[in-house]
Scaffold this motif. Structure first.
Motif, PDB file in Angstrom:
ATOM      1  N   THR A 106      60.845  79.967 120.456  1.00  0.00           N
ATOM      2  CA  THR A 106      59.122  79.496 120.951  1.00  0.00           C
ATOM      3  C   THR A 106      58.201  79.912 120.096  1.00  0.00           C
ATOM      4  OG1 THR A 106      60.353  80.077 123.272  1.00  0.00           O
ATOM      5  CG2 THR A 106      57.537  80.103 123.043  1.00  0.00           C
ATOM      6  N   ALA A 107      58.400  81.233 119.389  1.00  0.00           N
ATOM      7  CA  ALA A 107      57.517  81.455 118.450  1.00  0.00           C
ATOM      8  C   ALA A 107      57.593  80.595 117.244  1.00  0.00           C
ATOM      9  CB  ALA A 107      57.746  83.032 118.109  1.00  0.00           C
ATOM     10  N   LEU A 108      58.730  80.387 116.741  1.00  0.00           N
ATOM     11  CA  LEU A 108      58.787  79.379 115.612  1.00  0.00           C
ATOM     12  C   LEU A 108      58.181  78.143 115.830  1.00  0.00           C
ATOM     13  CD1 LEU A 108      62.227  78.856 113.614  1.00  0.00           C
ATOM     14  CD2 LEU A 108      60.880  76.786 114.541  1.00  0.00           C
ATOM     15  N   VAL A 109      58.445  77.358 117.023  1.00  0.00           N
ATOM     16  CA  VAL A 109      57.728  76.319 117.371  1.00  0.00           C
ATOM     17  C   VAL A 109      56.021  76.418 117.529  1.00  0.00           C
ATOM     18  CG1 VAL A 109      57.334  74.422 119.249  1.00  0.00           C
ATOM     19  CG2 VAL A 109      59.661  75.144 118.721  1.00  0.00           C
ATOM     20  N   VAL A 110      55.704  77.628 118.100  1.00  0.00           N
ATOM     21  CA  VAL A 110      54.190  77.734 117.944  1.00  0.00           C
ATOM     22  C   VAL A 110      53.558  77.874 116.550  1.00  0.00           C
ATOM     23  CG1 VAL A 110      52.543  79.390 118.700  1.00  0.00           C
ATOM     24  CG2 VAL A 110      54.393  78.806 120.478  1.00  0.00           C
ATOM     25  N   ASP A 111      54.282  78.568 115.911  1.00  0.00           N
ATOM     26  CA  ASP A 111      53.818  78.905 114.467  1.00  0.00           C
ATOM     27  C   ASP A 111      53.684  77.541 113.805  1.00  0.00           C
ATOM     28  OD1 ASP A 111      53.492  81.468 115.065  1.00  0.00           O
ATOM     29  OD2 ASP A 111      55.415  82.134 113.808  1.00  0.00           O
TER      30      ASP A 111
END
Length: 391
Positions: A106-111
């Motif tokens: 999730t953090a990877l996609v948001v970044d």
């Protein structure tokens, strides 16, 4: 140029250089050198800084702002292609860093979305600016070509008079202005014209074309300068009527000074129509040739007799120089707001040719303003010659 025409002297410039040069879309469009070369490295340094802060920084996601700023900086200093490559690289780096530090999907996609959205906006803005620059360059090229067609440089010698001219644009990026000049031989002596059309761009060029064409057509036929000015007045009024449905039709007027050099009498006649007066340079002294009766600009369509000025006559012998300028010279200011004054700035100088007067004046105005002029300037210098003079 950018914005320079020369005639009547050595080292003539190409007046179309500015048009062909176009408008650069960023500091990195040309070959980098000096500061430009250093700026090209800014996007790379931002990406490297983002990676270092993300991997080794004490605060999570501390490098994300730098990763997002990399494509923004690239759009300012690189070509569109280079900025797009930088944006793609920033997205790849963002994913790799998140995988390296073990962040969740999730953090990877948001970044990734954060970097991608900012990169997309930056690239869109660069495309808009680049497109506008190309359109601007095309319009400016048309205006400059049009001006070259209606404002050809006069010969270095007309009759027994040496001629030197210069046209200087205030800004390389600006549309061409409405300053104009012309010199023509006639049965009544050598006749010259300098003037300034209100406004800039293609409307000013079209009005300038009418004024100069009318001058060239009537210069050999009109018996007096007043008749010549009246012919130009009628031409400009007709032109304003022809374009009467355009918003600026009522503002298409021009200031002008008409000149007639009588080679046999050793005199010069001046007819003023609302333009800055010429200067007579003689033996190190510079005198302003003020009109006895000022006249109104050409093309106003005033009733007969209202705009009539007087025709003034002055001695004009070998060694004298008649300096005609537009308000780009007389209204040039230094950093303190003081106007340029040719009478004092050109006094006590010795000149050998008309071209030397032009070169000296242009260099002195540039020095006076620190290169920050805010208006175009046109310059014409006339000087009588002996029959054997090589100039």
């Amino acid at each position: 140029m950018a914005g320079e025409m020369r005639a009547g002297g050595p080292g003539g410039g190409d007046p179309g250089a500015g048009a062909r040069r176009g408008v650069a879309s960023g500091a990195g469009e040309g070959a980098p050198g000096g500061w430009a070369g250093a700026l090209v490295m800014v996007p790379v340094l931002l990406l490297i800084g983002g990676v270092v802060l993300d991997v080794f920084g004490p605060v999570p996601y501390g490098g994300l702002p730098l990763l997002s700023a990399g494509p923004l900086a690239a759009c300012m200093v690189l070509t569109f292609r280079g900025a797009a490559i930088t944006a793609a690289g920033a997205c790849v780096v963002s994913v790799c860093v998140d995988v390296l530090v073990g962040r969740p999907l999730t953090a990877l996609v948001v970044d990734l979305l954060d970097v991608a959205v900012i990169s997309g906006i930056a690239l869109w803005l660069k495309w808009v600016v680049q497109s506008q620059g190309q359109r601007f360059a095309a319009v400016r090229a048309v205006a400059e070509v049009a001006q070259r067609a209606v404002l050809p440089p006069p010969p270095a010698r007309v009759g027994a008079v040496s001629v030197a001219t210069r046209y200087e644009c205030a800004y390389a990026e600006a549309l061409i202005g409405g300053d104009f000049y012309a010199v023509r031989g006639s049965p009544f002596g050598v006749r010259a014209l300098i003037g300034d059309v209100r406004g800039k761009g293609l409307p000013a060029v079209s009005t300038m074309a009418v004024a100069t064409s009318a001058f060239r057509e009537a210069a050999e036929q009109a018996a007096t300068l007043r008749e010549l000015a009246e012919y130009m007045e009628r031409a400009l009024v007709r032109f304003a009527a022809d374009v009467g449905d355009q918003p600026d039709a009522l503002e298409r007027f021009a200031t002008a000074v008409l000149v007639e050099v009588s080679e046999e009498e050793g005199r010069v006649r001046l007819y003023h129509r609302g333009h800055p007066p010429p200067y007579l340079i003689r033996g190190g002294r510079v005198t302003t040739l003020e009109p006895s009766v000022p006249g109104l600009p050409l093309g106003l369509g005033m009733p007969e007799g209202v705009a009539v000025s007087g025709c003034d006559t002055f001695p004009f012998d070998q060694g004298d120089y008649l300096l005609l300028v537009t308000d780009g010279v007389t209204e040039a200011r230094d950093r303190h707001g003081v106007f340029y004054e040719p009478r004092t700035r050109l006094a006590d100088r010795e000149f050998r040719t008309a071209s030397e007067v032009v070169d000296t004046l242009v260099a002195d105005v540039t020095d006076w303003t620190g290169g920050q002029r805010h208006d175009d300037m046109a310059i014409v210098v006339l000087t009588p010659l002996s029959a054997r003079s090589p100039d």
